[in-house]
Design a protein around this motif. Structure first.
Motif, PDB file in Angstrom:
ATOM      1  N   PHE A  77       0.756  -1.249  -0.106  1.00 39.52           N
ATOM      2  CA  PHE A  77       0.023  -0.159   0.057  1.00 39.52           C
ATOM      3  C   PHE A  77       0.818   1.293   0.102  1.00 39.52           C
ATOM      4  O   PHE A  77       0.254   2.301  -0.327  1.00 39.52           O
ATOM      5  CB  PHE A  77      -0.897  -0.134   1.235  1.00 39.52           C
ATOM      6  N   VAL A  78       2.023   1.205   0.374  1.00 37.26           N
ATOM      7  CA  VAL A  78       2.870   2.211   0.459  1.00 37.26           C
ATOM      8  C   VAL A  78       3.995   2.157  -0.936  1.00 37.26           C
ATOM      9  O   VAL A  78       4.550   1.273  -0.993  1.00 37.26           O
ATOM     10  CB  VAL A  78       3.758   2.403   1.560  1.00 37.26           C
ATOM     11  N   ARG A  79       3.666   3.090  -1.776  1.00 39.46           N
ATOM     12  CA  ARG A  79       4.529   2.931  -2.922  1.00 39.46           C
ATOM     13  C   ARG A  79       5.746   3.594  -3.199  1.00 39.46           C
ATOM     14  O   ARG A  79       6.410   3.296  -3.907  1.00 39.46           O
ATOM     15  CB  ARG A  79       3.404   3.414  -4.307  1.00 39.46           C
ATOM     16  N   ASP A  80       5.615   4.584  -2.164  1.00 42.71           N
ATOM     17  CA  ASP A  80       7.005   5.533  -2.374  1.00 42.71           C
ATOM     18  C   ASP A  80       8.075   4.580  -1.563  1.00 42.71           C
ATOM     19  O   ASP A  80       7.970   4.285  -0.264  1.00 42.71           O
ATOM     20  CB  ASP A  80       6.714   6.747  -1.437  1.00 42.71           C
ATOM     21  N   GLN A  91       8.553   3.679   2.444  1.00 41.11           N
ATOM     22  CA  GLN A  91       9.086   2.366   2.881  1.00 41.11           C
ATOM     23  C   GLN A  91       9.903   2.124   3.812  1.00 41.11           C
ATOM     24  O   GLN A  91       9.985   1.386   4.691  1.00 41.11           O
ATOM     25  CB  GLN A  91       8.913   1.266   1.507  1.00 41.11           C
ATOM     26  N   THR A  92      11.032   2.826   3.419  1.00 42.57           N
ATOM     27  CA  THR A  92      12.387   2.658   4.319  1.00 42.57           C
ATOM     28  C   THR A  92      12.173   3.360   5.451  1.00 42.57           C
ATOM     29  O   THR A  92      12.800   2.971   6.592  1.00 42.57           O
ATOM     30  CB  THR A  92      13.513   3.430   3.167  1.00 42.57           C
ATOM     31  N   ILE A  93      11.569   4.584   5.533  1.00 43.43           N
ATOM     32  CA  ILE A  93      11.209   5.084   6.679  1.00 43.43           C
ATOM     33  C   ILE A  93      10.574   4.268   7.688  1.00 43.43           C
ATOM     34  O   ILE A  93      10.796   4.223   8.785  1.00 43.43           O
ATOM     35  CB  ILE A  93      10.673   6.627   6.457  1.00 43.43           C
ATOM     36  N   LEU A  94       9.296   3.624   7.101  1.00 44.70           N
ATOM     37  CA  LEU A  94       8.751   2.922   7.940  1.00 44.70           C
ATOM     38  C   LEU A  94       9.225   1.785   8.502  1.00 44.70           C
ATOM     39  O   LEU A  94       9.118   1.168   9.716  1.00 44.70           O
ATOM     40  CB  LEU A  94       7.472   2.477   7.299  1.00 44.70           C
ATOM     41  N   LEU A  95      10.145   0.928   7.712  1.00 44.94           N
ATOM     42  CA  LEU A  95      11.099  -0.015   8.218  1.00 44.94           C
ATOM     43  C   LEU A  95      12.028   0.389   9.291  1.00 44.94           C
ATOM     44  O   LEU A  95      12.276  -0.431  10.232  1.00 44.94           O
ATOM     45  CB  LEU A  95      11.752  -0.729   6.835  1.00 44.94           C
ATOM     46  N   VAL A  96      12.696   1.452   9.040  1.00 47.38           N
ATOM     47  CA  VAL A  96      13.544   1.803  10.025  1.00 47.38           C
ATOM     48  C   VAL A  96      12.827   2.202  11.302  1.00 47.38           C
ATOM     49  O   VAL A  96      13.382   1.975  12.522  1.00 47.38           O
ATOM     50  CB  VAL A  96      14.272   3.156   9.653  1.00 47.38           C
ATOM     51  N   ALA A  97      11.732   2.823  11.185  1.00 51.26           N
ATOM     52  CA  ALA A  97      10.904   3.156  12.387  1.00 51.26           C
ATOM     53  C   ALA A  97      10.583   1.700  13.296  1.00 51.26           C
ATOM     54  O   ALA A  97      10.314   1.571  14.573  1.00 51.26           O
ATOM     55  CB  ALA A  97       9.462   3.785  12.081  1.00 51.26           C
ATOM     56  N   CYS A  98      10.581   0.365  12.288  1.00 52.78           N
ATOM     57  CA  CYS A  98      10.106  -0.695  13.037  1.00 52.78           C
ATOM     58  C   CYS A  98      11.254  -1.137  13.843  1.00 52.78           C
ATOM     59  O   CYS A  98      11.100  -1.726  14.967  1.00 52.78           O
ATOM     60  CB  CYS A  98       9.782  -1.705  12.090  1.00 52.78           C
ATOM     61  N   VAL A  99      12.595  -0.615  13.534  1.00 48.48           N
ATOM     62  CA  VAL A  99      13.679  -1.115  14.314  1.00 48.48           C
ATOM     63  C   VAL A  99      14.351  -0.253  15.311  1.00 48.48           C
ATOM     64  O   VAL A  99      15.194  -0.330  15.813  1.00 48.48           O
ATOM     65  CB  VAL A  99      14.952  -1.589  13.408  1.00 48.48           C
ATOM     66  N   ILE A 100      13.606   0.875  15.602  1.00 50.43           N
ATOM     67  CA  ILE A 100      13.942   1.785  16.395  1.00 50.43           C
ATOM     68  C   ILE A 100      14.277   1.324  17.806  1.00 50.43           C
ATOM     69  O   ILE A 100      15.021   1.490  18.366  1.00 50.43           O
ATOM     70  CB  ILE A 100      13.145   3.031  16.472  1.00 50.43           C
TER      71      ILE A 100
END
Length: 303
Positions: free
Chosen positions: A113-116, A120-129
């Motif tokens: 659903f996130v095409r940018d 996507q990278t920002i959201l994945l990085v947020a998961c590993v914060i």
């Protein structure tokens, strides 16, 4: 003279081509040698040593290299050890199921659903914060959240959901499961999101043009193509949960003993044979789980 396919024609005055050296003919084995030696020294030999020690004679204050099955008989005849094994498997299944139930929708949102790509990278990085802090700090941070006077009870009482604090949130098996799910769910999100992001959009567009419903697209295209990521994530979560001991010790007040806690306790008591038996059993369980998960999909072909 006419040369056939099997003839070797040498020009006058030229010597025959040099025969390849041993290293040139076996360079693929030479390249594999460092990795094979590393695995033998740091994986195979320790496992064999652990298996060997598990047959040593264990007494109250000493251990002897005389081989015996006494430690194995003690392990499987003791309710404490068998219950720890069953509890470990039960918590593993629960945590694996919850990490999948939470991680898959999260990965589906990020990967489809996130095409940018930047988002996507920002959201994945947020998961590993959370991994920017110590593992022990992340575990102990649940204590003020789950306690009788913790944040969760305060919020629930403030909104009238409960009339008195829930004491079962901390120092129980539930608290261990909550802590493990929060810690390890990211290992399920990452591989699945990676595989979902690789799905060709033209496949989904073609399915829509043919009249497939969103549920059919998910069932017939998206989920099958994401199975390698699910398998990798399940392996990551399984290996870490089955070997856990710190989370259960910190969040259960040592009331929930897993197989990892048994090993730590036996090593601390210098009972090496009992610890080796538990370690062998845990290794066999892990190997069986990984082998079972790898049968779901051919990772070498899919990845």
């Amino acid at each position: 003279m006419t040369a056939t396919n099997t003839d070797i024609v040498y020009v006058a005055g030229q010597s025959a081509p040099a025969k390849p050296s041993f290293l040139a003919r076996n360079r693929h084995y030479v390249l594999l040698l460092p990795g094979v030696l590393w695995m033998l020294v740091f994986l195979v030999m320790p496992l064999l040593m652990m298996l060997y020690v598990s047959f040593w004679t264990q007494t109250t204050f000493a251990i002897h290299s005389t081989l015996t099955l006494k430690s194995w008989v003690t392990f499987f005849s003791s309710d404490t050890y068998v219950e720890a094994l069953m509890r470990t498997l039960r918590i593993w299944l629960i945590v694996l199921g919850l990490t999948f139930a939470i991680g898959y929708p999260t990965a589906l949102f990020i990967g489809q659903f996130v095409r940018d790509k930047t988002v996507q990278t920002i959201l994945l990085v947020a998961c590993v914060i959370p991994f920017w802090t110590s593992f022990l700090i992340r575990v102990l941070a649940w204590r003020p959240m789950l306690g009788r006077e913790g944040a969760i009870n305060i919020v629930l009482m403030k909104f009238g959901v409960i009339s008195h604090p829930i004491s079962q949130l901390l120092f129980t098996e539930l608290s261990v499961i909550i802590g493990m799910v929060q810690i390890y769910v990211v290992f399920m999100v990452g591989p699945i999101a990676f595989m979902l992001a690789r799905i060709d959009d033209s496949l989904i567009e073609a399915a829509r043009d043919l009249g497939a419903s969103p549920m059919t697209i998910f069932r017939r295209i998206i989920f099958p193509l994401s199975l390698p990521g699910v398998t990798v994530g399940a392996i990551f979560v399984s290996v870490m949960v089955l070997g856990e001991f710190a989370t259960s010790a910190a969040l259960s007040g040592r009331k929930v003993n897993l197989l990892g806690n048994i090993i730590v306790t036996q090593v601390g008591s210098l009972k090496w044979a009992f610890a080796a038996v538990a370690g062998v059993v845990l290794t066999v369980v892990m190997a069986a789980v990984i082998a079972g998960l790898l049968r779901l999909v051919d990772l070498r072909r899919e990845l």
